[in-house]
Design an enzyme around this catalytic site. Sequence first.
Site, PDB file in Angstrom:
ATOM      1  N   SER A 105     -30.188-100.395  26.614  1.00 30.69           N
ATOM      2  CA  SER A 105     -30.890-101.247  27.559  1.00 30.69           C
ATOM      3  C   SER A 105     -30.180-102.599  27.579  1.00 30.69           C
ATOM      4  O   SER A 105     -28.962-102.669  27.454  1.00 30.69           O
ATOM      5  CB  SER A 105     -32.363-101.393  27.151  1.00 30.69           C
ATOM      6  OG  SER A 105     -33.046-102.216  28.083  1.00 30.69           O
ATOM      7  N   SER A 106     -30.923-103.662  27.706  1.00 34.06           N
ATOM      8  CA  SER A 106     -30.374-105.016  27.724  1.00 34.06           C
ATOM      9  C   SER A 106     -31.522-106.005  27.596  1.00 34.06           C
ATOM     10  O   SER A 106     -32.642-105.720  28.039  1.00 34.06           O
ATOM     11  CB  SER A 106     -29.633-105.271  29.041  1.00 34.06           C
ATOM     12  OG  SER A 106     -29.287-106.635  29.169  1.00 34.06           O
ATOM     13  N   TYR A 152     -29.912-105.180  38.089  1.00 32.95           N
ATOM     14  CA  TYR A 152     -29.457-104.800  36.747  1.00 32.95           C
ATOM     15  C   TYR A 152     -30.655-104.816  35.793  1.00 32.95           C
ATOM     16  O   TYR A 152     -30.874-103.863  35.034  1.00 32.95           O
ATOM     17  CB  TYR A 152     -28.358-105.744  36.273  1.00 32.95           C
ATOM     18  CG  TYR A 152     -27.891-105.454  34.871  1.00 32.95           C
ATOM     19  CD1 TYR A 152     -27.020-104.393  34.624  1.00 32.95           C
ATOM     20  CD2 TYR A 152     -28.325-106.216  33.797  1.00 32.95           C
ATOM     21  CE1 TYR A 152     -26.601-104.107  33.341  1.00 32.95           C
ATOM     22  CE2 TYR A 152     -27.902-105.945  32.507  1.00 32.95           C
ATOM     23  CZ  TYR A 152     -27.042-104.894  32.282  1.00 32.95           C
ATOM     24  OH  TYR A 152     -26.630-104.607  31.003  1.00 32.95           O
ATOM     25  N   LYS A 198     -32.401-101.623  33.622  1.00 39.98           N
ATOM     26  CA  LYS A 198     -32.589-101.618  32.170  1.00 39.98           C
ATOM     27  C   LYS A 198     -34.066-101.488  31.805  1.00 39.98           C
ATOM     28  O   LYS A 198     -34.415-100.870  30.792  1.00 39.98           O
ATOM     29  CB  LYS A 198     -31.947-102.863  31.548  1.00 39.98           C
ATOM     30  CG  LYS A 198     -30.419-102.849  31.675  1.00 39.98           C
ATOM     31  CD  LYS A 198     -29.810-101.568  31.107  1.00 39.98           C
ATOM     32  CE  LYS A 198     -28.305-101.568  31.103  1.00 39.98           C
ATOM     33  NZ  LYS A 198     -27.732-100.403  30.431  1.00 39.98           N
ATOM     34  N   THR A 215     -17.663-108.577  25.442  1.00 36.59           N
ATOM     35  CA  THR A 215     -16.961-107.367  25.889  1.00 36.59           C
ATOM     36  C   THR A 215     -16.229-107.683  27.186  1.00 36.59           C
ATOM     37  O   THR A 215     -16.489-108.709  27.828  1.00 36.59           O
ATOM     38  CB  THR A 215     -17.932-106.200  26.150  1.00 36.59           C
ATOM     39  OG1 THR A 215     -18.746-106.530  27.279  1.00 36.59           O
ATOM     40  CG2 THR A 215     -18.796-105.902  24.938  1.00 36.59           C
TER      41      THR A 215
END
Length: 145
Positions: free
Chosen positions: A38-39, A52, A56, A87
């Site tokens: 998830s986030s 987005y 999630k 990242t």
Amino acid sequence: MTEKEFDLLWQVNVRAPFFLIQKALARIPDGGRIVNISSTAARLAYAETPIYAATKSAIETLTLSIAKRVGSRGITVNAVAPGATDTDMNELARNPDSAAEIAAETILGRVGQPDDIAGVVAFLATDAARWITGQTIDVSGGLRF
């Protein structure tokens, strides 16, 4: 956001995990583990990325629903919700200025690294996590906006 971008986010972040889990369940033995990604965006709902965040949030609901469905088999289903992580996909976390701002908003005072997330995913895949299911684990260094 275009319709194509919208569709791609849902395909990658919701559709793909759903059908992957659906196919995998026939092969996962009783007592197995499923870990979704998830986030913190699901909880913090950034104004810049509403779709987005919605995908999630969908993963977190999917995680709980599937956990309830397969719990009788001893399969655990959890999600990991990373915060800002350094990242290639996260330009903000890689930019020194914005990374410093993000770090200032975390209890641990830094941007996350991939190994920070991987360690929690690995733990959830072990027998030590056998009593954790249907949960979303915040892995953000204490990110609080």
